[in-house]
Design an enzyme around this catalytic site. Structure first.
Site, PDB file in Angstrom:
ATOM      1  N   ASP A 126      -7.008  -6.631  -4.564  1.00 23.25           N
ATOM      2  CA  ASP A 126      -6.821  -5.599  -5.573  1.00 23.25           C
ATOM      3  C   ASP A 126      -7.068  -6.125  -6.979  1.00 23.25           C
ATOM      4  OD1 ASP A 126      -6.302  -3.382  -4.075  1.00 23.25           O
ATOM      5  OD2 ASP A 126      -4.134  -3.380  -4.380  1.00 23.25           O
ATOM      6  N   GLU A 157      -9.380   1.296   5.067  1.00 24.23           N
ATOM      7  CA  GLU A 157      -9.817   0.819   3.753  1.00 24.23           C
ATOM      8  C   GLU A 157      -9.582  -0.694   3.650  1.00 24.23           C
ATOM      9  OE1 GLU A 157      -8.734   1.615  -0.972  1.00 24.23           O
ATOM     10  OE2 GLU A 157      -7.298   2.138   0.597  1.00 24.23           O
ATOM     11  N   HIS A 158      -8.365  -1.123   3.981  1.00 25.66           N
ATOM     12  CA  HIS A 158      -8.001  -2.543   3.993  1.00 25.66           C
ATOM     13  C   HIS A 158      -7.585  -2.935   5.408  1.00 25.66           C
ATOM     14  CE1 HIS A 158      -6.803  -0.997  -0.090  1.00 25.66           C
ATOM     15  NE2 HIS A 158      -7.556  -2.016  -0.463  1.00 25.66           N
ATOM     16  N   GLN A 198       0.820  -1.211   0.000  1.00 26.53           N
ATOM     17  CA  GLN A 198       0.000   0.000   0.000  1.00 26.53           C
ATOM     18  C   GLN A 198       0.849   1.253   0.000  1.00 26.53           C
ATOM     19  OE1 GLN A 198      -3.527  -0.036  -0.371  1.00 26.53           O
ATOM     20  NE2 GLN A 198      -2.704  -2.029  -0.950  1.00 26.53           N
ATOM     21  N   HIS A 255     -54.361  13.412   3.373  1.00 30.97           N
ATOM     22  CA  HIS A 255     -53.856  12.047   3.456  1.00 30.97           C
ATOM     23  C   HIS A 255     -54.945  11.123   4.022  1.00 30.97           C
ATOM     24  CE1 HIS A 255     -49.891  13.703   2.728  1.00 30.97           C
ATOM     25  NE2 HIS A 255     -49.323  12.503   2.844  1.00 30.97           N
ATOM     26  N   HIS A 305       1.648   2.872  -3.338  1.00 31.92           N
ATOM     27  CA  HIS A 305       0.606   3.518  -4.129  1.00 31.92           C
ATOM     28  C   HIS A 305       0.891   5.000  -4.337  1.00 31.92           C
ATOM     29  CE1 HIS A 305      -2.616   0.913  -5.359  1.00 31.92           C
ATOM     30  NE2 HIS A 305      -2.650   0.304  -4.187  1.00 31.92           N
TER      31      HIS A 305
END
Length: 435
Positions: A361, A327-328, A260, A420, A263
Site C-alpha cells: 500500500d 485484489e490482494h 483491509q 487492398h 478500509h
C-alpha cells in the site's frame, strides 16, 4: 467472519461463499451521478463551487491550489512524514522504471522493419480520495508512473478539508511527483470536471484513482461517453484473501485481514486454510485485535460479510483463490515461493510471514491501485503502461514488399478486398517494370 467448509458445499454454495458484498449501484445512484455530471458540463466552475458547498460544507474561491498554498501547507508537515514520502517515492520509481514497457524494433523479414514506440498520454487526471483519511500514498502511486510515462499534463483532484484547504501530505506527494495542478474537488463532480473540462479544470484524456460509489459510478459513466474520458480499471471495495497453513502465525494473519477490513464497511476479507486449528486461532486473534482499533466499527461491519474457508490442502486453497481473484493475495505458508506458479488471478501477491499487505500500500515499490471485485481475472494493476500508448510503425524496402507482398495479396483476395490487393500489386508491378 462466517466459517465455511469448502468441501461440504455444492457448486451454488461455493459461488455464494465467494460472493462479494453488493455494490451500491442502484438506479437512484446512477441517476443522481448522471445529473451531477450534466450540471458540471452545463455550468462548469459555478456548479463545482455549489456542489462543494453542498457536499463538503466548504465555500471555495479559487479551485486550484496556489503556489503559496502549496508552500504554506508543506511547511506544516513533520520532517519524518516528508522523509517517508520521499523514501516511498524513490522505491516506487525504481520499480516502475524497471517494469516500464520498452520500445521494440524487429525485422520480421528481409527489408521489413516493425517497431513499437511509446508515447505518454497527453493529459491525465488523478483522483486522490480524502474521505475518512487523506491518501498521499495514492498521489504517489499515480503520480510517479505518470511522470515516468512522460505525460505532458497531470491534474490532481482531491476533496477539500473543512477549512477549504487541501491535505498537506497530498500536496507534498504531488509536488514530489512534479505535479502543480491540484484542485480542491472531490466526488463525482471532480470526475466530471476532469472528464469534460471547466473554466479552471483542464479536460483530461484518461482518469485514474480509487473512490467511493459515487466516484466509481462517475468514472464508469464518463468512460462510456465518446466526449468523456477513458479510465484506469474497474473498481470496487478493497479486499484481501489470505492463504495460511499450520505454520502461519495467527496474529499476523489477523492483522492482515484487519488491515483491509478497516478500509470500509463494504470491504471483504477472506481466510483460506488447510489447517482446521487456524480458523479458531485466527478468529480469536481478530477478536482481540479489532477491539483496540480506532476504526473498530468500520472493521466489524466488513467482517460481517467476510469468510473463513477450510479446504483439504494448499492446492485446493490456490484453486479457491483463483476463483475469487482477489485484489490482494497474501501467502502465509511454509514455502510460499514454491506456490507462486499456482497463482493465476490476483492483483498483487505478498509472499511469506514478513510481507504484510501494508508495505504494498505504501512503500515496497509496487502499485496499490489494483483491480477489485473479481476483475483481477482480466485486468492488471496500474503501471507505467497504463499512462502510455503503444504506437506501432512499419517500414518496407522494395525488397521487403516483394518478400511479403504476395502473402498480403493472397489474404486480401480471400477476404474479397480488391483495393487492398491492388495497393500491393500496383507497387510490385511498378517495381518489376523499373527493374
Amino acid at each position: 467472519m462466517k466459517r465455511i467448509d469448502w468441501n461440504q458445499l455444492d457448486a451454488a454454495g461455493r459461488r455464494e461463499a465467494l460472493a462479494r458484498p453488493a455494490l451500491a449501484q442502484s438506479a437512484t445512484l446512477r441517476a443522481d451521478v448522471a445529473r451531477l455530471i450534466a450540471q458540471v458540463r452545463a455550468d462548469g466552475d459555478a456548479t463545482l463551487r455549489a456542489l462543494t458547498r453542498r457536499f463538503d460544507g466548504v465555500e471555495l474561491g479559487e479551485l486550484r491550489v496556489s503556489a503559496s498554498e502549496f508552500d504554506a501547507a508543506i511547511a506544516t508537515l513533520a520532517p519524518e512524514l516528508k522523509a517517508a514520502i520521499d523514501e516511498a517515492a524513490a522505491r516506487i520509481g525504481a520499480f516502475h522504471r524497471a517494469a516500464a514497457p520498452q520500445p521494440v524494433v524487429v525485422e520480421t523479414a528481409p527489408g521489413v522493419r516493425c517497431e513499437r514506440m511509446l508515447r505518454g498520454i497527453d493529459r491525465v487526471g488523478l483522483y486522490v480520495p480524502a474521505g475518512s483519511a487523506p491518501l498521499p500514498s495514492t498521489a504517489l502511486m499515480l503520480g510517479v508512473p505518470a511522470r515516468i510515462a512522460g505525460c505532458a499534463q497531470v491534474v490532481v483532484c482531491s476533496p477539500p478539508r473543512p477549512d477549504g484547504s487541501c491535505d498537506p501530505a497530498v500536496l507534498y506527494a504531488a509536488r514530489r511527483c512534479g505535479i502543480e495542478a491540484v484542485f480542491k474537488l472531490g466526488g463525482a463532480q471532480a470526475i466530471a470536471a476532469m472528464a469534460y473540462g471547466t473554466g479552471s479544470v483542464p479536460k483530461c484524456d484518461k482518469l485514474f484513482g480509487p473512490g467511493n460509489a459515487w466516484v466509481t459510478e462517475a468514472k464508469q459513466q464518463v468512460s462510456l461517453d465518446a466526449d468523456g474520458a477513458a479510465i484506469d480499471l474497474p473498481a470496487g471495495p478493497s479486499e484481501v484473501l489470505v492463504i495460511a497453513d499450520a505454520h502461519a502465525d495467527p496474529r499476523f494473519v489477523a492483522a492482515d485481514l484487519l488491515s483491509q477490513a478497516e478500509h470500509g464497511p463494504d470491504s471483504q476479507v477472506v481466510l483460506v486454510t488447510d489447517a482446521p486449528a487456524q480458523v479458531d486461532a485466527v478468529l480469536a486473534a481478530v477478536t482481540a485485535q479489532v477491539a483496540v482499533l480506532p476504526r473498530r466499527e468500520t472493521a466489524e461491519k466488513a467482517l460481517a460479510s467476510s469468510r473463513a474457508i477450510r479446504v483439504a490442502d494448499l492446492a485446493q486453497a490456490f484453486a479457491v483463490s483463483n476463483e475469487y481473484a482477489p485484489e490482494h493475495l497474501i501467502v502465509q505458508v511454509r514455502e510460499p515461493r514454491q506456490w507462486l506458479s499456482q497463482v493465476r488471478n490476483a492483483g498483487s501477491v505478498f509472499l511469506g510471514a514478513w510481507t504484510p499487505e501494508s508495505v504494498g500500500d505504501y512503500c515496497s515499490g509496487t502499485n496499490h491501485v489494483l483491480p477489485t471485485y473479481g476483475h483481477a481475472r482480466a485486468y492488471s494493476g496500474v503501471s507505467v503502461a497504463s499512462f502510455q500508448k503503444a504506437i506501432t510503425v512499419q517500414e518496407l524496402t522494395r525488397t521487403g514488399l516483394a518478400t511479403i507482398g504476395p502473402c498480403a495479396m493472397t489474404l486480401a483476395r480471400a477476404e474479397g478486398l480488391a483495393a487492398h490487393e491492388r495497393a500491393v500489386s500496383l507497387r510490385l508491378a511498378v517495381a518489376e517494370a523499373a527493374a
